[in-house]
Design a protein around this motif. Structure first.
Motif, PDB file in Angstrom:
ATOM      1  N   GLY A   1      40.559 -18.409  44.041  1.00 51.06           N
ATOM      2  CA  GLY A   1      40.917 -19.723  43.497  1.00 51.06           C
ATOM      3  C   GLY A   1      42.147 -19.674  42.623  1.00 51.06           C
ATOM      4  N   ASN A   2      42.385 -18.544  41.941  1.00 54.39           N
ATOM      5  CA  ASN A   2      43.579 -18.412  41.125  1.00 54.39           C
ATOM      6  C   ASN A   2      44.845 -18.522  41.974  1.00 54.39           C
ATOM      7  OD1 ASN A   2      45.186 -17.439  38.710  1.00 54.39           O
ATOM      8  ND2 ASN A   2      45.595 -15.789  40.132  1.00 54.39           N
ATOM      9  N   ILE A   3      44.809 -17.922  43.153  1.00 50.74           N
ATOM     10  CA  ILE A   3      45.982 -17.951  44.035  1.00 50.74           C
ATOM     11  C   ILE A   3      46.179 -19.349  44.619  1.00 50.74           C
ATOM     12  CG2 ILE A   3      46.959 -17.019  46.163  1.00 50.74           C
ATOM     13  CD1 ILE A   3      45.486 -14.423  45.550  1.00 50.74           C
TER      14      ILE A   3
ATOM     15  N   THR B   1      31.653 -12.977  41.667  1.00 50.83           N
ATOM     16  CA  THR B   1      32.021 -13.620  42.931  1.00 50.83           C
ATOM     17  C   THR B   1      33.533 -13.566  43.116  1.00 50.83           C
ATOM     18  OG1 THR B   1      32.319 -15.843  41.978  1.00 50.83           O
ATOM     19  CG2 THR B   1      30.081 -15.211  42.636  1.00 50.83           C
ATOM     20  N   ALA B   2      33.983 -13.960  44.322  1.00 51.38           N
ATOM     21  CA  ALA B   2      35.407 -13.967  44.633  1.00 51.38           C
ATOM     22  C   ALA B   2      36.065 -15.303  44.306  1.00 51.38           C
ATOM     23  CB  ALA B   2      35.612 -13.647  46.121  1.00 51.38           C
TER      24      ALA B   2
ATOM     25  N   GLU C   1      33.591 -12.294  50.693  1.00 56.50           N
ATOM     26  CA  GLU C   1      35.019 -12.200  51.012  1.00 56.50           C
ATOM     27  C   GLU C   1      35.637 -10.890  50.525  1.00 56.50           C
ATOM     28  OE1 GLU C   1      33.846 -16.397  51.212  1.00 56.50           O
ATOM     29  OE2 GLU C   1      33.549 -14.798  49.746  1.00 56.50           O
ATOM     30  N   LEU C   2      35.156 -10.384  49.404  1.00 55.77           N
ATOM     31  CA  LEU C   2      35.677  -9.138  48.843  1.00 55.77           C
ATOM     32  C   LEU C   2      34.619  -8.045  48.951  1.00 55.77           C
ATOM     33  CD1 LEU C   2      37.404 -10.528  45.618  1.00 55.77           C
ATOM     34  CD2 LEU C   2      38.409 -10.155  47.882  1.00 55.77           C
TER      35      LEU C   2
ATOM     36  N   SER D   1      44.476 -12.070  39.752  1.00 61.58           N
ATOM     37  CA  SER D   1      43.422 -12.110  40.770  1.00 61.58           C
ATOM     38  C   SER D   1      42.726 -10.761  40.879  1.00 61.58           C
ATOM     39  CB  SER D   1      44.022 -12.503  42.126  1.00 61.58           C
ATOM     40  OG  SER D   1      44.471 -13.842  42.097  1.00 61.58           O
ATOM     41  N   ARG D   2      43.480  -9.675  40.746  1.00 58.22           N
ATOM     42  CA  ARG D   2      42.865  -8.346  40.777  1.00 58.22           C
ATOM     43  C   ARG D   2      41.898  -8.179  39.611  1.00 58.22           C
ATOM     44  NH1 ARG D   2      43.748  -3.574  38.174  1.00 58.22           N
ATOM     45  NH2 ARG D   2      43.235  -1.647  39.318  1.00 58.22           N
ATOM     46  N   THR D   3      42.312  -8.627  38.430  1.00 56.95           N
ATOM     47  CA  THR D   3      41.438  -8.532  37.261  1.00 56.95           C
ATOM     48  C   THR D   3      40.175  -9.352  37.457  1.00 56.95           C
ATOM     49  OG1 THR D   3      43.354  -8.203  35.819  1.00 56.95           O
ATOM     50  CG2 THR D   3      41.304  -8.905  34.774  1.00 56.95           C
ATOM     51  N   ALA D   4      40.337 -10.576  37.993  1.00 61.94           N
ATOM     52  CA  ALA D   4      39.183 -11.444  38.232  1.00 61.94           C
ATOM     53  C   ALA D   4      38.251 -10.837  39.278  1.00 61.94           C
ATOM     54  CB  ALA D   4      39.650 -12.827  38.672  1.00 61.94           C
TER      55      ALA D   4
END
Length: 210
Positions: free
Chosen positions: A85-87, A79-80, A177-178, A70-73
């Motif tokens: 969504g990975n989590i 976008t977030a 969101e981020l 998720s950090r890499t994405a």
């Protein structure tokens, strides 16, 4: 060591990457089994209950790869969507497939086996299956004892809604969101960390007083 073990994974260029995909899934499953057993042994040695070991040591060991992905994405995408969504997607697979498939297979197995000596003499903290469940289940069956899961799921749901409220607030204030100001990033990261710590503390306290 792990790099040597995962040399069994074929290159993605072979057969449209299908062998690589399924061998990777198998490898991840094997690593998860090792992490689970190691965490259970560590939890037993330090006196942690199985449910607390599951939400601390096992959860950390199996979820850190998702966190890094998720950090890499979040750093690479515009976008977030992928980072969040990975989590959510990973947890959906864990809940719906992880428990669903294993419990379905367990139900089918014990439905065909019926009441065996192993089933009768299986011990729980409150007695054997024969004493506890045979009167209400004369044909046997696959039985999963809930334990503290109801409290854990309730606490998680409440804290998860607070996290979603935080994301919604960030969208209203910062437009997403981020991101946002560095101070806001650090503040909201600390809030999320505190929610996780609060979840652990609530479960530990509940385990001690139940």
């Amino acid at each position: 060591t792990w790099k040597i073990v995962f040399l069994i994974v074929p290159p993605p260029s072979l057969l449209s990457a299908y062998p690589s995909f399924f061998c990777s899934l198998l490898g991840i499953g094997l690593v998860t089994v090792v992490i689970n057993d190691a965490a259970s042994l560590l939890g037993c040695s330090v006196g942690l209950a199985d449910d607390l070991t599951a939400i601390t040591l096992v959860a950390l060991g199996t979820s850190l790869p998702d966190t890094l992905a998720s950090r890499t994405a979040a750093m690479a995408d515009d976008t977030a969507d992928n980072s969040i969504g990975n989590i959510t997607g990973s947890n959906t697979v864990n809940v719906l497939l992880g428990m669903g498939i294993s419990w379905t297979l367990g139900s089918i197995y014990w439905a065909t086996q019926g009441v065996t000596d192993e089933w009768r003499h299986h011990q729980t903290a409150h007695g054997s299956y024969e004493q506890l469940y045979l009167p209400g289940n004369p044909d046997g069956g696959f039985i999963v004892i809930g334990g503290a899961i109801s409290f854990s799921v309730t606490a998680f749901s409440v804290l998860a809604m607070l996290c979603v409220a935080l994301l919604f607030t960030r969208r209203r204030i910062y437009g997403g969101e981020l991101g946002g100001p560095k101070s806001a990033q650090r503040r909201d990261s600390l809030i999320c960390l505190c929610l996780w710590v609060l979840f652990l503390v609530a479960n530990i306290v509940y385990d001690q007083v139940k």
